[in-house]
Design an enzyme around this catalytic site. Structure first.
Site, PDB file in Angstrom:
ATOM      1  N   ASN A 108      18.007  40.372  30.857  1.00  0.00           N
ATOM      2  CA  ASN A 108      16.704  41.312  30.643  1.00  0.00           C
ATOM      3  C   ASN A 108      15.711  39.565  31.210  1.00  0.00           C
ATOM      4  OD1 ASN A 108      17.335  43.045  28.976  1.00  0.00           O
ATOM      5  ND2 ASN A 108      17.733  41.726  27.432  1.00  0.00           N
ATOM      6  N   HIS A 134      19.587  33.563  31.235  1.00  0.00           N
ATOM      7  CA  HIS A 134      20.789  33.743  30.836  1.00  0.00           C
ATOM      8  C   HIS A 134      20.705  35.435  30.503  1.00  0.00           C
ATOM      9  CE1 HIS A 134      17.842  35.527  27.156  1.00  0.00           C
ATOM     10  NE2 HIS A 134      19.160  36.104  27.068  1.00  0.00           N
ATOM     11  N   HIS A 161      24.165  37.738  29.896  1.00  0.00           N
ATOM     12  CA  HIS A 161      24.990  38.843  28.947  1.00  0.00           C
ATOM     13  C   HIS A 161      26.559  39.001  29.528  1.00  0.00           C
ATOM     14  CE1 HIS A 161      21.885  38.802  25.754  1.00  0.00           C
ATOM     15  NE2 HIS A 161      21.282  39.133  26.981  1.00  0.00           N
ATOM     16  N   ASP A 221      27.632  34.844  22.122  1.00  0.00           N
ATOM     17  CA  ASP A 221      26.299  35.527  20.951  1.00  0.00           C
ATOM     18  C   ASP A 221      26.912  35.583  19.831  1.00  0.00           C
ATOM     19  OD1 ASP A 221      23.759  37.450  22.295  1.00  0.00           O
ATOM     20  OD2 ASP A 221      24.143  37.346  20.050  1.00  0.00           O
ATOM     21  N   GLU A 271      14.218  37.849  24.754  1.00  0.00           N
ATOM     22  CA  GLU A 271      14.555  37.587  23.318  1.00  0.00           C
ATOM     23  C   GLU A 271      13.706  35.435  23.606  1.00  0.00           C
ATOM     24  OE1 GLU A 271      16.560  38.128  20.279  1.00  0.00           O
ATOM     25  OE2 GLU A 271      16.369  40.770  20.504  1.00  0.00           O
ATOM     26  N   VAL A 272      14.958  35.442  24.386  1.00  0.00           N
ATOM     27  CA  VAL A 272      15.317  33.400  24.344  1.00  0.00           C
ATOM     28  C   VAL A 272      14.518  33.350  26.073  1.00  0.00           C
ATOM     29  CG1 VAL A 272      16.943  31.637  24.749  1.00  0.00           C
ATOM     30  CG2 VAL A 272      17.024  33.961  22.920  1.00  0.00           C
TER      31      VAL A 272
END
Ligand code: 5GP
Length: 123
Positions: free
Chosen positions: A94, A107, A109, A36, A102-103
């Site tokens: 998320n 994904h 993490h 990240d 956000e993206v």
């Protein structure tokens, strides 16, 4: 972040295409993993599917069994490669606005490299 169709210009799509660089950790036919850019732990990696999936919901509903297995196996591979399997690590994804995604490319993490504190920060 809530949207109906995949945006092929999102930042992770551009990383997958090689349009912008990443600090790559691992890659196979299903997944790409990289550090990240704004780490929230001593080790903070992201593992993304190669397919065009917006979110956890999209991925769980539309990805093939092989893609789902491939992504989860990649998470395990990355955790081992980063030396996190024994001391431990946290995975998180998320989804949508309330989670602050956000993206808009699904994904996972991976956080590790030291004690991570409580699961959620609460006031
Ligand atoms: P989200 O909030 O969507 O769950 O997480 C998006 C993550 O992507 C954030 O932790 C953010 O730091 C990371 N990120 C955003 N842009 C880039 C980028 O261009 N390169 C890398 N390596 N990470 C990024």
């Amino acid at each position: 972040m809530t949207q109906d169709s995949y945006d092929p210009e999102n930042i992770f799509a551009r990383i997958l295409r090689g349009d912008i660089p990443c600090d790559k950790i691992y890659e196979d036919e299903y997944a790409l993993a990289f550090h990240d850019v704004n780490p929230q732990a001593p080790t903070h990696a992201l593992v993304i599917p190669k397919g065009q999936y917006i979110s956890a919901q999209d991925f769980s509903a539309a990805a093939s069994d092989a893609e789902i297995a491939g992504l989860i196996r990649a998470v395990g591979h990355v955790a081992r490669e980063l030396g996190l399997a024994d001391p431990g690590f946290r995975i998180l994804a998320n989804h949508g606005t309330d989670a602050g995604q956000e993206v808009p490319h699904f994904h996972i993490h991976i956080f590790g490299g030291g004690p991570l504190g409580p699961m959620l920060l609460t006031d």
